[in-house]
Design an enzyme around this catalytic site. Structure first.
Site, short mmCIF file in Angstrom:
data_model
loop_
_atom_site.label_atom_id
_atom_site.label_comp_id
_atom_site.label_asym_id
_atom_site.label_seq_id
_atom_site.Cartn_x
_atom_site.Cartn_y
_atom_site.Cartn_z
N CYS A 107 0.69 -1.03 -0.03
CA CYS A 107 -0.10 0.06 0.08
C CYS A 107 0.84 1.21 -0.17
O CYS A 107 1.87 1.21 0.74
CB CYS A 107 -0.83 0.12 1.16
SG CYS A 107 -2.02 1.48 1.37
N HIS A 149 -8.97 -3.72 -2.02
CA HIS A 149 -8.05 -3.05 -1.10
C HIS A 149 -8.70 -1.54 -0.98
O HIS A 149 -8.45 -0.98 0.01
CB HIS A 149 -6.77 -3.31 -1.79
CG HIS A 149 -5.62 -2.34 -1.32
ND1 HIS A 149 -4.65 -3.15 -0.76
CD2 HIS A 149 -5.70 -1.13 -1.20
CE1 HIS A 149 -3.85 -1.98 -0.17
NE2 HIS A 149 -4.28 -1.13 -0.44
N GLU A 150 -9.05 -0.81 -2.17
CA GLU A 150 -9.23 0.37 -2.27
C GLU A 150 -10.69 0.57 -1.55
O GLU A 150 -10.56 1.48 -0.76
CB GLU A 150 -9.57 0.89 -3.64
CG GLU A 150 -8.10 0.68 -4.71
CD GLU A 150 -6.74 1.31 -3.56
OE1 GLU A 150 -6.91 2.36 -2.96
OE2 GLU A 150 -5.68 0.79 -4.01
N HIS A 153 -10.17 0.98 2.00
CA HIS A 153 -9.60 2.43 2.55
C HIS A 153 -10.93 3.19 2.66
O HIS A 153 -10.77 4.28 3.64
CB HIS A 153 -8.86 3.00 1.56
CG HIS A 153 -7.28 2.65 1.35
ND1 HIS A 153 -6.48 2.59 2.47
CD2 HIS A 153 -6.50 2.19 0.37
CE1 HIS A 153 -5.50 2.48 2.21
NE2 HIS A 153 -5.37 1.80 1.05
NI NI Z 1 -3.60 1.15 -0.01
#
Ligand code: NI
Length: 189
Positions: A107, A149-150, A153
């Protein structure tokens, strides 16, 4: 005419420990705000400059439900498929496969760490494009991994939270050794 305060259109990337990375991002409802288009352009530029395959708005300290998915082969991900970098706004996961796959992630907000993270192999998603048009897509494998993954966030979740075994979190140097060994063993066989 005013001077552009951000001529490179690159933004500073928040690092783990910055509280912005732990906040839930707000839904976008101001579609006509010209600053939104500036932010999207800045994210596209920042992820490219940083050699990333994705970036979420909270990583540049904007608490908005917006991220870029930009799969392409890099040194870290040599087998990644090529796609046009795609801004995704107010994204949702509609359904996900039971099947999960573990693979290495890093990341831009977590320097020098790699982790083995389980992700759904296939997901159905919807999001608005940068013009506010609703889009749906079926994503698989590496692109599905980037999306998840995003998407994390936007919920204040960082990939290290999803590493199941402490041994699965390693330094960049150890990761480089691993992939070098992998290349070697596949060349040998
Ligand atoms: Ni990331």
């Amino acid at each position: 005419m005013s001077v552009d305060p951000n001529p490179t259109h690159q933004r500073e990337i928040a690092q783990l420990g910055d509280p912005i990375l732990r906040q839930k991002a707000h839904a976008i409802d101001e579609w006509r705000d010209p600053q939104l288009q500036v932010l999207i352009n800045d994210l596209l530029n920042t992820v490219k400059q940083a050699n990333g395959v994705g970036i979420a708005a909270p990583q540049v300290s904007e608490s908005l439900q917006l991220f870029i998915v930009a799969s392409r082969p890099t040194l870290r991900y040599p087998y990644a498929p090529v796609m046009e970098p795609t801004p995704m706004l107010n994204p949702r996961i509609l359904s996900s496969s039971q099947a999960t796959v573990k693979d290495w992630e890093g990341c831009l907000s977590v320097s020098d760490q790699r982790g083995l993270v389980p992700r759904h192999q296939k997901i159905q998603v919807e999001y608005c494009d940068r013009h506010g048009q609703l889009q749906t897509a079926e994503l698989t494998d590496f692109v599905a991994r980037i999306f998840q993954h995003e998407y994390d966030h936007l919920q204040g979740i960082v990939f290290v939270d999803r590493v199941e075994d402490p041994q699965d979190l390693i330094s960049e140097a150890e990761y480089q050794k691993l992939i070098t060994e992998k290349v070697k063993s596949s060349a040998d066989s």
